[in-house]
Design an enzyme around this catalytic site. Structure first.
Site, mmCIF file in Angstrom:
data_model
loop_
_atom_site.group_PDB
_atom_site.id
_atom_site.type_symbol
_atom_site.label_atom_id
_atom_site.label_comp_id
_atom_site.label_asym_id
_atom_site.label_seq_id
_atom_site.Cartn_x
_atom_site.Cartn_y
_atom_site.Cartn_z
ATOM 1 N N LEU B 689 21.957 8.366 -9.138
ATOM 2 C CA LEU B 689 20.832 7.825 -9.887
ATOM 3 C C LEU B 689 20.927 8.255 -11.343
ATOM 4 O O LEU B 689 20.973 9.447 -11.654
ATOM 5 C CB LEU B 689 19.516 8.304 -9.280
ATOM 6 N N ASP B 690 20.952 7.249 -12.201
ATOM 7 C CA ASP B 690 21.152 7.502 -13.614
ATOM 8 C C ASP B 690 19.852 7.976 -14.284
ATOM 9 O O ASP B 690 18.767 7.490 -13.956
ATOM 10 C CB ASP B 690 21.616 6.205 -14.270
ATOM 11 N N GLU B 715 20.956 12.303 -11.807
ATOM 12 C CA GLU B 715 21.413 12.915 -13.050
ATOM 13 C C GLU B 715 20.193 13.387 -13.824
ATOM 14 O O GLU B 715 19.548 12.616 -14.519
ATOM 15 C CB GLU B 715 22.195 11.896 -13.890
ATOM 16 N N ASP B 798 30.587 10.975 -19.237
ATOM 17 C CA ASP B 798 29.908 11.245 -20.502
ATOM 18 C C ASP B 798 30.447 12.498 -21.174
ATOM 19 O O ASP B 798 30.720 12.519 -22.364
ATOM 20 C CB ASP B 798 28.408 11.471 -20.264
#
Lengths: 536, 910
Positions: B689-690, B715, B798
């Site tokens: 889950l972002d 996250e 990232d």
């Protein structure tokens, strides 16, 4: 009827104003609306009375009812139609022994959650060992006052339990100076046949003996109550609506008959009689001599099982031919239970007179000794001090004593159901509860329910609901108890579900001034108020 | 996904020209009310004392006609000011909130020391101001927020992840002597910075101040470069192109000039024209803030010996018109009554319950005062104060109560009862309460209050909507979660909980979405470049059996939806699964292939935000098309970029796209349906889950319960705590926030253990291996507190890959993997590392983990945590050490070396 209508309008205004006060906004029309709603009260009374059952309110609007209750003794029963009010116990250690509020943030958040949930108030244990910790008559209320303020700010009611006992878990001892006295004179504590002392509360035999540096425990309790009353006067009657008087071990009116139970998973044994401290033995001796049986006054029965044992492991409690069913048995058991009831009477009349002006209801708690209920002798009840057997009703006299002092009775174990008890213990919480409730109903004693303090038994919520909805004698339920488990994902959702299911059809109608609902509320208040007026 | 990935897109959307007045000289905005000057508001005790003396004279002259026995009284007062005749005197503190207006100013000029350009940002309101800023570089046209070079960061700056800097403003004073807060940033001519972007944050209130709903932007590019070559041909500020259009057009239009936006281009032309003649600029923006003020009211009562009446004198330093709303009472019930006339001047009767008198301004100094003559035989004097704006001030929630007889308690007791007038006054209870709330509760209380007022307004409408019930229940759940986490953490048994956890025999059948089987090993199956080939799913598919044989049990696939950004983190039509990674059929195929080799697949679900298809009538992109057609009601209200009409966000905002308002039933319903559809249609087994910081964990619980994943990880990424630029040893606050989130999900989701990664960074980078043990001798990350819900990792798309926002210390990756692959928690290996020269070493560690059945709840005993070595024994079966220092496991077991590499060793029992 006319009189009551007038009163109802007054009650109504207050109620409405209270509501607006809570909401933090003022609508002058609200008052007029309330007035107009009044007329409905007169014309449609029949609808309200059918609306018995459980109501929870998001707001605390029923304080009047509580207040009038003391004065209007005879009408008490009518109030239960107003529904059951739900309280939640605060953590036992909500105030630390250095008089600060423990996990204040958590409690603050918890209070708000409870308020939103529609809970009426919270129960706060106030410990002798914390307030009067250092020296006699040196009271420190600051922590509890801070907590009471938090409760008030959250818009909740407060029910205080005065605890004159100690707690093992969490560790809250008796006042230091009392423990010191106990070290030199262990006879101030309950003592069992083997001479072991129970150091979590004072023996009822010393109630009127000047064992505490020249004062009697009753005097010390009394001064404690007076100090409490004056310190909490700002909250009295408004936020503080109930006071329960500590009556013995764990605050309950009983002997510590089961305190030596060791193996937790086992079937609870019958417990032991606790009449072996010097003073108890003295009283027993006197009593035996006075009744002409001096040989019976030398000690407790000889043929009893020990704490963990079952009734049949010795002769006293045997179903058939047990010595409980003999003249000696009757002599001893009557004396033993009368001691307990007199002790209860001393403390409750003390509390009742101390708080008579204070508009807070006084309560006392009795235990639910449900093990071995299905035997003839009910050994667990006997050792705890309740002379209740298949042949004798032991709770009538207790209820009568509560009625005499206009006190409410706190009854635990409302979550226990027979089917979840272990078969071997021959236990029946449901039947015992029914017995006690019957006695209370007969004597007009109101009952405040509690669940057993252990974590919720399977089916517990269902059982509580059954107990609350089935009877109209229980008007207040105090759920035990806030803490990590209470708010845990395992528990809290089911608690929420429980609260919602209790008031499911009316969660919001309760909240909204729908005429019918409001009318019901105000009529109830009105009947109270009218009685109140006449009584004054 | 990561914050800056969003900003990368965002930048081309850009903002309207923020400093469109930049060339004008110091624009002064006309303020509606007085400009706030801190000095005039300070009311120190001294100040008050002065008042007492002076105001007295004032009182005598102006109020003399209010007294019946004026002469005597006056003299009495004079004489008795210090005498014992005053039997009551008390000063009550008053707290009130007021909106004060001030300004934010931005100045660009030559610094004092080296002649470099210097940017000054300041504010003249009190507060704990923080500049939250970043730069955009000349070369990366796409990137909006990046961290400036170290030398540009003023002292005390703290990096926020790796896209921004937070610098506290320092107190200073302006040339006029007014106190203000400011920060100066030296610009480095050679640094090729295109612009500085910032918002101003007030830590006291948590408020963010922006420029017209956008970030502040100071463009520098032309100017710095020109300055550098000393030509000084056009020393002006380019104004950044205005908002261009939908995000979807950005990529295409990035090169297009902003000519189609006439307003901004006009302004930019104008700016350039005027700018040539200017050296720097100065810009102000008015802002308003709620500020708490402390004032006081002093009441003194004395007996007039002649008349036996009480004279009560009230004075306050409150500014402006002050009305005292007062009454008297005869007994302890403190019921308000109107006293007999005469009353002081400017007194009116208020609802027949009370009197309202305007206090007379003092002649000298601020504030006002009043004198009241009270008949004898009255018990007390009750009052509250009303300010001109309808603000009521009372005494800690109650009326002020002044005892009027000597015998009564000298302490002013606030009354508890509720009389009629009290309720009338409660009208402004909100304001009054607000002032006394501590910072932490105010949020909660406000929430409740809004709820309660929701209820009350519904009440008038008699609308018993289910929504209200739901929102109350959610609020209750939030509060309960908060209470739970505190109770839990404050009971001493808390730390033992995970151990209890570990001692439970793990039933392999027991799968929960927070832990999977407990034996999961994750592979992140993509990097930041994976979208480039256009056929990533197919490439990954070919590696499935290889990943399986390495020992992975779960693969995290890239975000599958149609997206404004090629990487997939700016989703638009959630049901369109044709992405740069491949089309929907290829996605199904790759999922199926992984299932065949026994690997579960995680879908990367972006639930926090969603890009819009259309503009609303204001030209703001917040109308959604595609399969889920939402409008601006689905967008949170507190991100001014997107003019949402939903509720306030339940979390942090992601500023590059409309943040979805999860508090709305229809939104949650659509998202639940979408997740269930993905499970069924694609065959995903779980979710990554972002940006779950963006909304409340309780909603995640809702989604997970509906979609029943086999594994889910969120996250939750925020910055660790630093002191003077150095990371703190104790990161309990950081991991607590992650734990709180997991708690809010009810443990239905795990979370990436960002704390552990951060601590590994400093431990390895600086050779400070002692950091790997917390104060209680446990692992210092989430894995030390709630191992079963910690998903450990050292790098992701990232932090590493081609973005490199927070790259793991180079060359030490294997030490990191040694740590996470031997420790409890659920370890994640990044794709780039698997397919690199580390591959065989990682494979060896995974097989040690699997062979010894280390799982997410295994016990850790830290045996050494010193400067240059960290060692631990895990599950009593595996020993490990990292760091250059020496360590050999000892104890009854026989240890044999199982894996070894640069600065790490792993042993297992034989």
């Amino acid at each position: 009827m006319e009189a009551s209508v007038i009163c109802s309008s007054q009650a109504k205004i207050r109620k409405t104003e209270l509501a607006y006060r809570e909401l933090g906004c003022f609508d002058p029309k609200g008052v007029s609306k309330a007035f107009s709603a009044k007329s409905r009260v007169c014309f449609s009374p029949s609808t309200m009375w059918r609306k018995a059952g459980i109501r929870f309110t998001l707001r605390a609007v029923q304080s009047e009812a509580v207040r009038s209750e003391k004065v209007s003794g005879p009408s008490r029963m009518s109030k239960s139609r107003d529904g059951v009010r739900l309280f939640v116990g605060l953590p036992l250690d909500a105030v630390s022994d250095c008089n600060t509020v423990n996990h204040a943030r958590a409690i603050a958040a918890g209070l708000k959650a409870l308020k939103l949930l529609g809970v009426e108030g919270v129960e706060l244990p106030v410990w002798w060992g914390i307030v009067e910790k250092e020296a006699m008559r040196k009271y420190e209320w600051s922590g509890y006052l801070a907590l009471a303020k938090m409760v008030q700010d959250a818009g909740l009611k407060l029910h205080v339990s005065l605890c004159f006992h100690a707690s093992k878990q969490p560790k809250i001892p008796l006042p230091k100076w009392v423990s010191r006295i106990g070290e030199s004179d262990p006879n101030i504590f309950f003592t069992d046949g083997a001479g072991q002392h129970y150091k979590e509360c004072l023996s009822l035999a010393v109630d009127d003996l000047p064992v505490l540096d020249g004062s009697t425990p009753i005097q010390v309790y009394h001064e404690f109550c007076e100090s409490f009353k004056s310190s909490f006067s700002p909250f009295m009657g408004s936020t503080l609506t109930g006071i329960s008087m500590g009556l013995g071990p764990d605050g309950e009116l009983r002997y510590p008959s089961h305190h030596m139970l060791t193996k937790s998973n086992q079937i609870p044994g019958v417990g032991e009689f606790q009449c072996y401290d010097k003073n108890m033995l003295g009283i027993l001796k006197q009593h035996a001599e006075a009744t002409g049986n001096s040989l019976w006054g030398l000690g407790g029965p000889h043929d009893v099982p020990t704490y963990d044992q079952s009734p049949n492991s010795n002769n006293f409690f045997r179903d058939n031919g047990g010595s409980w069913d003999s003249p000696y048995g009757d002599f001893f058991l009557s004396w033993y239970s009368n001691q307990l009831i007199s002790h209860g009477n001393r403390l409750l009349s003390l509390a009742a007179s101390t708080f008579s002006e204070s508009a807070a209801t006084v309560c006392g708690k009795i235990p639910l000794m449900h093990s071995w209920y299905k035997t003839r002798s009910h050994p667990s009840e006997l050792t705890a001090g309740y002379y209740n057997t298949t042949t004798r009703d032991g709770y009538e006299v207790v209820a009568e004593m509560f009625a005499r002092n206009s006190c409410k009775m706190i009854l635990p174990g409302m979550d226990l159901s027979d089917e979840h008890q272990s078969h071997e213990s021959l236990s029946s919480p449901e039947f015992l509860l029914a017995d006690i409730k019957k006695a209370c109903r007969k004597h007009g004693v109101e009952v405040c329910g509690q669940n057993s303090s252990a974590s919720m038994a399977p089916g517990g919520f269902e059982q509580i609901k059954k107990n609350l909805l089935g009877e109209n004698i229980v008007d207040l339920f105090s759920y035990q108890r806030m803490g990590a488990y209470f708010f845990s994902p395992e528990h809290f959702p089911s608690f929420t579900g429980f609260v919602r299911s209790l008031n499911q059809p009316e969660l919001h109608s309760d909240d909204l001034p729908e005429e019918e609902e409001e009318a019901a509320g105000s009529l109830n208040v009105s009947s109270e108020a009218s009685v109140h007026m006449q009584a004054v | 996904m990561f914050f800056s990935s969003g900003f990368r897109i965002m930048s081309t959307v850009s903002m309207e020209p923020l400093l469109h007045h930049s060339v004008r000289e110091s624009v002064r905005y006309a303020l509606k009310s007085r400009i706030f000057k801190p000095s005039s508001w300070s009311c120190s005790t001294n100040h008050k004392l002065v008042f007492h003396a002076r105001s007295f004279c004032n009182f005598r002259s102006s109020n003399v006609h209010a007294l019946r026995a004026s002469t005597t009284t006056d003299t009495d007062l004079v004489e008795t000011l210090e005498s014992t005749d005053i039997f009551f005197k008390e000063t009550f503190p008053l707290k009130r909130m007021e909106t004060v207006e001030g300004k934010i100013f931005i100045r660009l000029d030559h610094g004092q020391n080296n002649g470099n350009w210097q940017l000054t940002v300041g504010c003249n309101l009190p507060g704990k101001w923080i500049l939250h800023w970043g730069i955009s570089r000349v070369k990366y046209v796409g990137s909006e927020w990046d961290q400036p070079p170290e030398e540009m960061r003023p002292r005390g700056s703290i990096p926020i992840k790796d896209y921004a800097i937070e610098t506290p403003l320092k107190k200073s004073s302006s040339s006029e002597g007014d106190a203000l807060h400011e920060v100066k940033i030296d610009l480095i001519p050679t640094s090729a910075i295109a612009a500085i972007n910032f918002v101003l944050k007030d830590e006291e209130t948590g408020a963010w101040y922006q420029h017209r709903g956008r970030d502040f932007k100071v463009p520098l590019a032309d100017y710095l470069l020109d300055d550098g070559n000393l030509v000084a041909a056009k020393r002006s500020f380019g104004v950044w192109p205005g908002a261009l259009g939908p995000l979807s057009n950005l990529l295409i239009k990035a090169e297009v000039s902003p000519a189609n936006d006439s307003e901004s281009s006009n302004e930019s032309r104008e700016a350039k024209k005027k700018g040539r003649s200017l050296e720097g600029f100065y810009e102000e923006q008015p802002i308003a803030k709620q500020v708490a003020f402390d004032n006081s009211v002093t009441v003194s009562v004395r007996k007039c010996p002649e008349t036996a009446k009480n004279l009560l004198y009230v004075e306050t330093d409150l500014p402006g018109d002050v009305f005292i709303h007062w009454g008297v009472c005869r007994d302890d019930t403190k019921t308000w009554e109107i006293p007999d006339a005469p009353h002081p001047p400017e007194t009116i009767s208020f609802r027949d319950k009370a009197l309202q008198t305007r206090l007379q301004p003092k002649e000298i100094g601020d504030g006002c005062c009043g004198l009241f003559t009270i008949e004898e035989g009255l018990q007390g004097f009750l009052f509250v104060l009303k300010l001109n704006k309808g603000t009521w001030l009372n005494c800690m929630g109650n009326d002020f109560y002044i005892p009027l007889s000597r015998s009564s308690s000298l302490l002013a007791k606030s009354r508890q009862g509720l009389s009629g007038s009290a309720q009338i006054l409660e009208k402004n209870a909100e304001e009054k309460e607000e002032a006394s709330l501590s910072a932490y509760t105010s949020g909660i209380i406000n929430n409740i209050r809004s709820l309660v007022s929701d209820i009350s307004s519904e009440k008038t409408r008699k609308n018993k909507s289910k929504e209200a019930q739901e929102s109350i229940l959610q609020e209750i759940e939030k509060l309960a979660a908060e209470a739970y986490s505190i109770f839990r953490s404050s009971i001493p048994t808390f730390l033992e909980e995970p151990i209890v956890d570990t001692e439970e025999p793990i039933a392999p059948a027991k799968i929960s979405s927070g832990t999977g089987t407990g034996f999961e090993i994750l592979c992140q199956g993509f990097n930041w470049e994976s979208h480039k080939s256009g056929r990533w799913y197919m490439e990954l598919k070919e590696r499935a059996s290889e990943l399986s044989s390495l020992g992975f049990t779960v693969i995290w696939l890239p975000p599958p939806t149609e997206s404004i950004s090629p990487e997939g983190y700016m989703p638009r039509d959630l049901y369109n699964l044709n992405s740069r990674y491949g089309n929907v059929d290829q996605l199904k195929e790759v999922v199926k292939t992984f299932h065949e080799v026994g690997i579960k697949t995680l879908g990367d679900a972006v639930l926090n935000h969603r890009c819009a298809h259309y503009q609303n009538q204001n030209g703001v992109w917040n109308i959604f098309g595609g399969h889920i057609k939402w409008d601006d009601r689905a967008v949170v209200a507190d991100d001014p970029h997107f003019q949402g009409k939903g509720n306030k966000s339940s979390g942090d905002n992601f500023h590059a796209a409309p943040n979805i308002d999860h508090s709305q039933d229809f939104v949650r319903k659509d998202l639940r349906e979408w997740l269930c559809w993905l499970r069924k249609e694609i065959g995903y087994d779980g979710w990554r889950l972002d940006f779950v910081r963006g909304f409340w964990g309780g909603y995640v619980k809702d989604y997970l319960e509906a979609s029943a994943p086999l594994f889910a990880v969120g996250e939750y990424w925020d910055s660790l705590s630093y002191t003077y630029g150095e990371m703190d040893h104790n990161q309990d606050g950081h991991r607590q926030r992650i734990i709180d989130w997991i708690n809010a999900t009810n443990g239905t989701a795990a979370a990436f253990d960002v704390t552990t990664k951060g601590i590994l960074h400093s431990a390895l980078e600086r050779c400070e291996y002692w950091r790997l043990s917390d104060q209680k001798g446990k692992p210092p990350g989430v894995v030390g507190w709630w191992p079963s819900r910690a998903v450990t990792f050292i790098e992701n798309h990232d932090t590493g890959s081609t973005q490199g926002h927070w790259r793991f210390p180079g060359g030490k990756e294997m030490q990191g993997y040694t740590y996470i692959l031997t420790h409890p928690g659920t370890p994640t290996v990044f794709y780039d590392h698997i397919f690199s020269h580390y591959r065989s070493e990682i494979a060896a560690l995974i097989s040690v983990r699997n062979r010894n059945e280390i799982h997410c709840r295994s016990t850790v005993k830290i045996t050494k945590a010193e400067r240059d070595v960290y060692a631990a024994i895990v599950g009593e079966k595996v020993a490990m050490k990292i760091g250059p220092g020496h360590y050999e496991p000892s104890g009854p077991q026989r240890w044999s070396l199982a894996a070894e590499g640069k600065d790490y060793k792993v042993w297992e029992t034989s």
